[in-house]
Every structure is written in C-alpha cells, then in structure tokens.
Design an enzyme around this catalytic site. Structure first.
Site, PDB file in Angstrom:
ATOM      1  N   MET A  58       0.831  -1.253  -0.126  1.00 52.34           N
ATOM      2  CA  MET A  58       0.069  -0.249  -0.004  1.00 52.34           C
ATOM      3  C   MET A  58       0.912   1.313  -0.143  1.00 52.34           C
ATOM      4  O   MET A  58       0.366   2.434  -0.337  1.00 52.34           O
ATOM      5  CB  MET A  58      -0.810   0.142   1.395  1.00 52.34           C
ATOM      6  CG  MET A  58      -0.118   0.177   2.472  1.00 52.34           C
ATOM      7  SD  MET A  58      -1.254   0.919   3.925  1.00 52.34           S
ATOM      8  CE  MET A  58      -1.533   2.345   3.543  1.00 52.34           C
ATOM      9  N   TYR A  59       2.023   1.283   0.411  1.00 53.26           N
ATOM     10  CA  TYR A  59       2.838   2.559   0.559  1.00 53.26           C
ATOM     11  C   TYR A  59       3.081   2.833  -1.016  1.00 53.26           C
ATOM     12  O   TYR A  59       3.575   2.436  -1.839  1.00 53.26           O
ATOM     13  CB  TYR A  59       4.249   2.102   1.135  1.00 53.26           C
ATOM     14  CG  TYR A  59       4.254   1.663   2.435  1.00 53.26           C
ATOM     15  CD1 TYR A  59       3.108   2.032   3.283  1.00 53.26           C
ATOM     16  CD2 TYR A  59       5.268   1.107   3.251  1.00 53.26           C
ATOM     17  CE1 TYR A  59       3.111   1.542   4.525  1.00 53.26           C
ATOM     18  CE2 TYR A  59       5.424   0.889   4.446  1.00 53.26           C
ATOM     19  CZ  TYR A  59       4.185   0.852   5.213  1.00 53.26           C
ATOM     20  OH  TYR A  59       4.165   0.481   6.564  1.00 53.26           O
ATOM     21  N   SER A  60       2.602   4.333  -1.226  1.00 48.24           N
ATOM     22  CA  SER A  60       2.520   4.759  -2.652  1.00 48.24           C
ATOM     23  C   SER A  60       1.939   3.772  -3.563  1.00 48.24           C
ATOM     24  O   SER A  60       2.307   3.827  -4.774  1.00 48.24           O
ATOM     25  CB  SER A  60       3.925   5.251  -2.938  1.00 48.24           C
ATOM     26  OG  SER A  60       4.327   6.423  -2.099  1.00 48.24           O
ATOM     27  N   LEU A  61       0.938   3.022  -3.206  1.00 47.39           N
ATOM     28  CA  LEU A  61       0.238   2.335  -3.873  1.00 47.39           C
ATOM     29  C   LEU A  61       1.138   1.256  -4.912  1.00 47.39           C
ATOM     30  O   LEU A  61       1.011   1.183  -5.991  1.00 47.39           O
ATOM     31  CB  LEU A  61      -0.897   2.642  -4.718  1.00 47.39           C
ATOM     32  CG  LEU A  61      -1.878   3.448  -4.049  1.00 47.39           C
ATOM     33  CD1 LEU A  61      -2.844   4.300  -4.903  1.00 47.39           C
ATOM     34  CD2 LEU A  61      -2.734   2.398  -3.292  1.00 47.39           C
ATOM     35  N   GLY A  62       2.248   0.901  -4.228  1.00 43.11           N
ATOM     36  CA  GLY A  62       3.374  -0.007  -5.113  1.00 43.11           C
ATOM     37  C   GLY A  62       4.437   0.748  -5.290  1.00 43.11           C
ATOM     38  O   GLY A  62       5.603  -0.173  -5.566  1.00 43.11           O
TER      39      GLY A  62
END
Length: 321
Positions: A58-62
């Site tokens: 989920m961090y920066s959506l990948g």
C-alpha cells in the site's frame, strides 16, 4: 552493525530496520521522497550495515516496493532481508484488499513483481481482517510459504487474543507460523506492554515495533511537512496532551544529560526494552539514520529509564485498524 535472530528463527536481522513508507510518490503523501532521494537513503542504510528493509504494497500504492526493489537489485540477495505487507486496499475493487485466499495469492505475486525478486523474506499481514475467516487467511499464507515465495510470516498490530488464536490454529493444522509481530510501541504509547509484548516473549516471537518516535513527537520535531499532513498521527496521539508533553519533556531532559538528540534517546529506550528485536526507523534525511545507529550504543541508566517512563498514563488502544 549488530544482528539478532528474529524470534526463534535462524534469520538474522539488523538491530535497526529501515522503514520504507517514506519512499515512493509525493502524490500519495507530501512527505514521501521520490526515487533519487529514496535511493540515497537506502544506499546509506546498506553502508551502515542495515540488512532489513520493511515496506508494504500500500505504500505509495506499490511505488515504494518498486523503488526498494530497484535500489537493492545490485546487492546480493542472500545479504538482504526484505519484508513487505498486505491487506490494505490497492484499488476500488472489493477483492483487491483484505486477507482472503484470492487476495493473498494475487498480492504476493504483485509484490514480487514490484520488488524484482523471487521471494520475500518476511511476509506480514497488515492488521487483522475481520471480514475473512482466520483459517482461510492462515491456510493461504501457508501455501505461499510452501510455494517458495515467502520464507517467514509475520503479523502486525492486533489484539493479543487474536494473535494467540492465529498461533494456535497454525500449530493445530501444521501451517507455517507467524514468527514476528510489528506493533505500535514507543514512550508515548506503551499499551503493548500489557498483553502483546509478554505474549511475544513467552512464545518466542520477534518484535519489530513501528513509530518508535511517535511520528516525530519524541524527536521534538514540529512544523515539518509530515507533521502538517499526517492525518493518521491524530488518531494515534493527542489523547492526553499533558501526559504526552510530560513524556516529551522527560526525553528532552535525558537527551540534554547525555548531550545527544532527543531521537537518539527515544530509539535507545525502544531498542533496549525486553523482547524487542529491531525497531523500524523511517528516514528522509541522512542524519535520521545516523541518529538511530548511534542510539544502539547509548547506555541509559536505571535513573534515565525511570525518568522516561514515569510520566506515562494509560492510553486508548491505537494503531490496530
């Protein structure tokens, strides 16, 4: 850099884990570093002997996984401990989230592609999923381990009863067990000392706590981009201002006594608590990592520890959702 076994396993992790939430895209959060700056921090971590890197899909959506994968690509794989997590929504698709069998299988393959590796050393469930039967999640996780895509399994913030239930089911069925707990723990939030940390010590679970600086509060930081934009921080802290201010004052007093930054004291306290394996350090500047490394050599006296812990007051449970 010293290394410790992760719980009862033979896996050696550095006493500091580099948290990679700050690497990715500023469009996801304004305090996140873009790739060039992120790679400099990761290179610094490697130079300092850090071998453990914690990210999440989920961090920066990948984008965090992609940057971490490219930054570590030239380092021999056996020298690295790459940890990532799954659960949070990656899109508006109702199945592109959670801990269902469907999502576990899809998420691990997506993370491996982004990281550019054929396996993850530590695969962690990013909180508990109340919408999926626990047995479904645990069996699916066991299968990704048996498929060779994951070496070890970990969990993150949840109730101690939930974690023990999961451990019991894993033993009952002979499934790959959770070997680590990534939980919320710092001088400003010590509720984990009531049940989760004693449980982890009893069961031989490695503990890699997140937010050891309480979102920068224990470092005396204010007016930063993250402080102004981190909406999660308000749900974790600011419940008892007088108690929190007293904790910060105690950290400042001990830091002045030793002639070191406040962050060094806060890190040193977390790193030396019983059962703690490797605090997760988020860094956006070179001095952030340097301070964390120095904290490992800072000796806090019994008087220091008593002063640091005295102002704490019970807090509402925070960080489980």
């Amino acid at each position: 850099m010293d290394y410790k076994n992760l719980g009862k396993t033979g896996l050696k992790v550095s006493r500091i884990t580099l948290g990679c939430m700050s690497f990715g895209s500023p469009s996801w959060a304004p305090w996140v570093l873009e790739e060039a700056a992120s790679q400099r921090i990761i290179a610094q971590a490697l130079d300092l002997g850090i071998n453990t890197f914690d990210t999440a899909d989920m961090y920066s959506l990948g984008a965090s996984e992609e940057i971490v994968g490219r930054a570590l690509a030239s380092t021999p794989r056996h020298r690295l401990v790459i940890a990532t997590k799954l659960n949070a929504a990656m899109s508006d698709d109702p199945n592109d989230r959670g801990l269902s069998r469907k999502h576990v299988f899809a998420a691990i393959d997506a993370s491996l592609r982004r990281l550019g590796t054929d396996h993850v050393d530590l695969y962690q469930i990013h909180r508990f999923d109340p919408d999926t039967p626990l047995e479904e999640t645990l069996e699916a996780l066991d299968e990704v381990v048996r498929a060779g895509k994951v070496r070890y399994l970990g969990a993150s913030s949840m109730g101690a009863w939930q974690f023990m239930k999961a451990l019991g089911l894993q033993r009952q069925h002979g499934w790959a067990p959770f070997v680590s707990m990534q939980n919320h723990y710092n001088l400003m939030y010590r509720e984990e000392e009531r049940e989760m940390l004693p449980l982890c010590r009893s069961e031989g679970i490695g503990v890699i706590p997140w937010s050891p600086l309480a979102r920068g509060r224990l470092a005396g930081r204010s007016g930063t981009t993250r402080a102004a934009s981190d909406k999660t921080a308000g749900t974790l802290y600011d419940n008892d201002r007088s108690s929190e201010e007293a904790v910060v004052a105690a950290v400042r007093t001990v830091a002045e006594r030793h002639g070191v930054p406040m962050a060094e004291v806060a890190y040193a306290w977390v790193a030396t608590r019983p059962g703690i394996t490797s605090p997760i350090v988020g860094a956006t500047k070179p001095e952030h990592l340097e301070t964390a490394i120095k904290a490992l050599d800072l000796t806090l006296s019994a008087e220091d520890v008593a002063l640091l812990e005295a102002p704490y007051r019970p807090q509402p449970v925070a960080g489980h959702v």
